[in-house]
Structure formats: C-alpha cells, structure tokens
Design an enzyme around this catalytic site. Structure first.
Site, PDB file in Angstrom:
ATOM      1  CB  SER A   1      19.864  52.108  83.089  1.00  0.00           C
ATOM      2  OG  SER A   1      19.266  52.149  84.373  1.00  0.00           O
ATOM      3  CE1 TYR A  34      14.567  52.290  80.884  1.00  0.00           C
ATOM      4  CE2 TYR A  34      15.531  51.617  82.935  1.00  0.00           C
ATOM      5  CZ  TYR A  34      15.334  52.676  81.910  1.00  0.00           C
ATOM      6  OH  TYR A  34      16.159  53.609  81.947  1.00  0.00           O
TER       7      TYR A  34
HETATM    8  N1  NAP Z   1      15.928  59.647  83.926  1.00  0.00           N
HETATM    9  C1  NAP Z   1      16.743  58.373  84.493  1.00  0.00           C
HETATM   10  O1  NAP Z   1      17.040  58.379  85.760  1.00  0.00           O
HETATM   11  C2  NAP Z   1      17.697  57.318  83.802  1.00  0.00           C
HETATM   12  C3  NAP Z   1      18.382  56.557  84.299  1.00  0.00           C
HETATM   13  C4  NAP Z   1      19.168  55.699  83.713  1.00  0.00           C
HETATM   14  C5  NAP Z   1      19.021  55.830  82.265  1.00  0.00           C
HETATM   15  N2  NAP Z   1      18.094  56.564  81.574  1.00  0.00           N
HETATM   16  C6  NAP Z   1      18.260  56.395  80.146  1.00  0.00           C
HETATM   17  O2  NAP Z   1      18.259  57.717  79.598  1.00  0.00           O
HETATM   18  C7  NAP Z   1      17.734  57.767  78.238  1.00  0.00           C
HETATM   19  C8  NAP Z   1      16.942  58.985  78.391  1.00  0.00           C
HETATM   20  O3  NAP Z   1      15.816  59.136  79.360  1.00  0.00           O
HETATM   21  P1  NAP Z   1      15.341  60.427  79.772  1.00  0.00           P
HETATM   22  O4  NAP Z   1      15.249  60.332  81.376  1.00  0.00           O
HETATM   23  O5  NAP Z   1      16.157  61.778  79.597  1.00  0.00           O
HETATM   24  O6  NAP Z   1      13.878  60.321  79.387  1.00  0.00           O
HETATM   25  P2  NAP Z   1      12.778  61.351  78.633  1.00  0.00           P
HETATM   26  O7  NAP Z   1      13.196  62.760  78.931  1.00  0.00           O
HETATM   27  O8  NAP Z   1      11.651  60.687  78.696  1.00  0.00           O
HETATM   28  O9  NAP Z   1      13.639  61.438  77.068  1.00  0.00           O
HETATM   29  C9  NAP Z   1      13.492  60.166  76.338  1.00  0.00           C
HETATM   30  C10 NAP Z   1      13.877  60.547  74.831  1.00  0.00           C
HETATM   31  O10 NAP Z   1      13.802  59.590  73.990  1.00  0.00           O
HETATM   32  C11 NAP Z   1      12.980  59.969  72.870  1.00  0.00           C
HETATM   33  N3  NAP Z   1      12.515  58.613  72.309  1.00  0.00           N
HETATM   34  C12 NAP Z   1      11.637  57.765  72.902  1.00  0.00           C
HETATM   35  N4  NAP Z   1      11.084  56.997  71.807  1.00  0.00           N
HETATM   36  C13 NAP Z   1      11.746  57.232  70.943  1.00  0.00           C
HETATM   37  C14 NAP Z   1      11.561  56.751  69.532  1.00  0.00           C
HETATM   38  N5  NAP Z   1      10.885  55.717  69.345  1.00  0.00           N
HETATM   39  N6  NAP Z   1      12.258  57.302  68.620  1.00  0.00           N
HETATM   40  C15 NAP Z   1      13.200  58.262  68.706  1.00  0.00           C
HETATM   41  N7  NAP Z   1      13.231  59.067  69.959  1.00  0.00           N
HETATM   42  C16 NAP Z   1      12.592  58.333  70.842  1.00  0.00           C
HETATM   43  C17 NAP Z   1      12.037  60.781  73.378  1.00  0.00           C
HETATM   44  O11 NAP Z   1      11.626  61.826  72.388  1.00  0.00           O
HETATM   45  P3  NAP Z   1      10.453  61.574  71.443  1.00  0.00           P
HETATM   46  O12 NAP Z   1       9.104  61.292  72.263  1.00  0.00           O
HETATM   47  O13 NAP Z   1      10.375  63.161  71.021  1.00  0.00           O
HETATM   48  O14 NAP Z   1      10.550  60.705  70.274  1.00  0.00           O
HETATM   49  C18 NAP Z   1      12.853  61.772  74.347  1.00  0.00           C
HETATM   50  O15 NAP Z   1      13.676  62.716  73.462  1.00  0.00           O
HETATM   51  C19 NAP Z   1      16.916  56.723  78.158  1.00  0.00           C
HETATM   52  O16 NAP Z   1      17.396  55.887  77.423  1.00  0.00           O
HETATM   53  C20 NAP Z   1      16.796  56.322  79.794  1.00  0.00           C
HETATM   54  O17 NAP Z   1      16.501  54.807  79.728  1.00  0.00           O
HETATM   55  C21 NAP Z   1      17.548  57.439  82.421  1.00  0.00           C
END
Ligand code: NAP
Length: 269
Positions: free
Chosen positions: A155, A168
């Site tokens: 990120s 984070y």
């Molecule tokens: N959205 C943004 O603006 C943004 C920006 C920069 C980086 N990111 C990064 O992108 C990635 C995905 O985020 P997102 O925005 O798509 O969020 P999201 O929709 O909340 O998805 C997060 C995913 O991670 C899984 N997860 C969480 N804890 C876990 C665990 N202990 N074991 C296995 N799976 C786990 C969740 O599945 P379960 O709950 O089913 O396990 C879910 O599938 C993250 O690493 C986030 O930091 C996001």
C-alpha cells in the site's frame, strides 16, 4: 538476412499470457482479491482461492467456473501450516503454482492515545506474517519449477506513517521491505517479485469511512491497473499517479515538513 533477437525482457513480456497460468490468490473472498479472481479467470487462468470465509469462496468458484477452473482453499493466512497445505493442494490439483498474489489483509483504526497492542499484533500478523507464510508455502515449488511470480499487494500507506494508522502503516512498510529482500534473494532463480502499492480503492476495506479518501478508485480500475503491472512484471508499481507522487515526495521531505503536512491529513475517523 539477420533475424532480430528479442531481449530476455521482451521474451518475458511476450510470454505473459494468463491462459493456463495457475494463480494462487490470498484474500480472495472479497474486494481486490475477488475482483482479481474474476478478471483472471476471464483471461483463462486457473485459480487457487484462499480466505477464511469458505462460503464466499465457494460462491466465487461457482461464478468463475464458466470461464476458468478454480479451487476454494479455505484457510487463515496466519496459520503457516494451513497456508502450506493449501499451496500443496493447489499444486496437486493443477500441477504447478505460477503466480502468488499475496493480497489478504485488514485495515482498521489505531489511535496511540488508546493503543491496543493486541490489535496492532493482529494487523501485523495478518498483513505481514500472513504474506510471509504465503511466500514460504510457494517458494519451494517455484524454485523446483525454476519459474514463478510473487506479487505483494502492499500500500502507499507503507511509505511513511499516517494518523490513526500505525498498525496498518507498519504492516505495509514491513511488507514492502520483506518483499524487496525476497526479490534480492531470488534474483537469478527465474522467480520475479512485484510489489504493488495501491492508493484508495472502493472495497469493503474502505467502505463506510466518512473522511475523504483522495483519488478513490473504482474496484475495476484498481484491479485492471494491478493486472497490467503483473503482466509487465513491474518490480514496483504505485498508483494512482497523483497520490503515489505525493507519497514518494513524503519520503524525501524533512521530517518536520512531513509531520506538518501529514498532521493535517486524517483518512480515518
Ligand atoms: N482497498 C484499498 O483501498 C486498498 C489500498 C491499498 C492496499 N490494499 C490492500 O489490498 C488487500 C485487499 O484489500 P481489500 O481492499 O480488497 O479488502 P477486503 O475486501 O476487506 O478483502 C480482504 C480479504 O482478505 C481476507 N483476509 C483477511 N484476513 C485474513 C486471514 N487472516 N486469512 C485469510 N484471509 C484473510 C478476507 O477474507 P476472509 O475475511 O474471508 O478471510 C478478504 O478476502 C489488503 O492487503 C489491503 O491492505 C487495499
């Protein structure tokens, strides 16, 4: 006539074709991971989908089945053994693991005035150690294949500290440094490493926030950018450009100037 030779980079770019690629995505049950799964299945990839919520993974398998082949691998990334056996199942099923997208992660607010050390440990355990476990699970296969691609979804928040985001930011800074070291260690093995630094993307992770998130992207836009960066085997990719430039500028600003500017920004309530 002398035939023009392709450089090794050109050959690799030419070879990037998702058809029949075996892609292991962590955090596949929602947001970026789910969108990547759908988009890559359309491009012909076969998928290993890991997350904790099995029902959502099964729904996703059903959704992408018409395009590609997919396997639900319910597991918690913090459990190293579960991650290893998920990767083994994937290899057994499809014969290889070509690409790992270490995407699983959580967000959350951390206010140092009411610091909950356990919560900080939880975030770091999922975001950083979870990614470490995923790498450990696939590297032996990729070394054996002499080929592979490891992709980290880090990120822009990993560049410098942000208000109410200590856990984070620390997890993502750790992730970026970890994967950079991994890349150096794996140089010459045929395994590439890409570190992706997205800005704000509309997903469940960013939903419900009242504070403005600058340059907030649609999920499809963010996902397409990530896929293009993977296809180009970029070592590092930060986006969108205006926010990425601002984050990069933050790295070279004197601390007092950075504190002044960053102190006025609060992306979390
Ligand atoms: N959205 C943004 O603006 C943004 C920006 C920069 C980086 N990111 C990064 O992108 C990635 C995905 O985020 P997102 O925005 O798509 O969020 P999201 O929709 O909340 O998805 C997060 C995913 O991670 C899984 N997860 C969480 N804890 C876990 C665990 N202990 N074991 C296995 N799976 C786990 C969740 O599945 P379960 O709950 O089913 O396990 C879910 O599938 C993250 O690493 C986030 O930091 C996001």
């Amino acid at each position: 006539m002398v035939e023009k030779q392709n450089s090794p980079t050109q050959l690799r770019l030419k070879a990037m074709n998702w058809n029949n690629k075996i892609v292991f995505i962590t955090g596949a049950s929602s947001g970026i991971g789910e969108a990547l799964a759908i988009a890559l299945a359309k491009r012909g990839a076969s998928l290993g989908l890991l997350a904790r919520r099995e029902e959502m993974l099964q729904e996703l398998v059903a959704k992408v089945e018409s395009n590609g082949k997919a396997l639900a691998l319910p597991a918690d990334v913090t459990d190293a053994n579960a991650g290893k056996s998920a990767a083994e199942k994937l290899k057994e099923h499809f014969g290889r693991v070509d690409v790992l997208i270490a995407n699983a992660g959580i967000g959350g607010i951390t206010d140092t005035k009411k610091l909950d050390a356990e919560y900080v440990a939880k975030v770091i355990n999922i975001n950083l150690i979870g990614a470490v476990n995923s790498v450990a699970a696939v590297v032996p296969f990729m070394l054996e294949q002499k080929n592979g691609h490891i992709v980290a979804i880090s990120s822009l928040a990993g560049y410098r500290g942000l208000k109410k985001s200590s856990a984070y930011c620390a997890s993502k800074a750790g992730m970026s440094a970890f994967f950079e070291s991994v890349r150096l260690d794996l140089a010459g093995t045929g395994i590439d490493v890409s570190i992706i630094h997205p800005g704000f993307i509309k997903t469940p992770l960013t939903s419900g926030r009242e504070n403005t998130m600058p340059f907030l992207m649609e999920l499809e836009d963010g996902t397409n950018r990530i896929i293009r960066a993977i296809e180009k085997r970029k070592k590092s990719y930060a986006f969108p450009l205006p926010l990425a430039s601002f984050a990069r500028l933050g790295l070279v600003l004197p601390t007092s100037v950075y504190d002044y500017i960053a102190g006025k920004k609060n992306y979390r309530e």
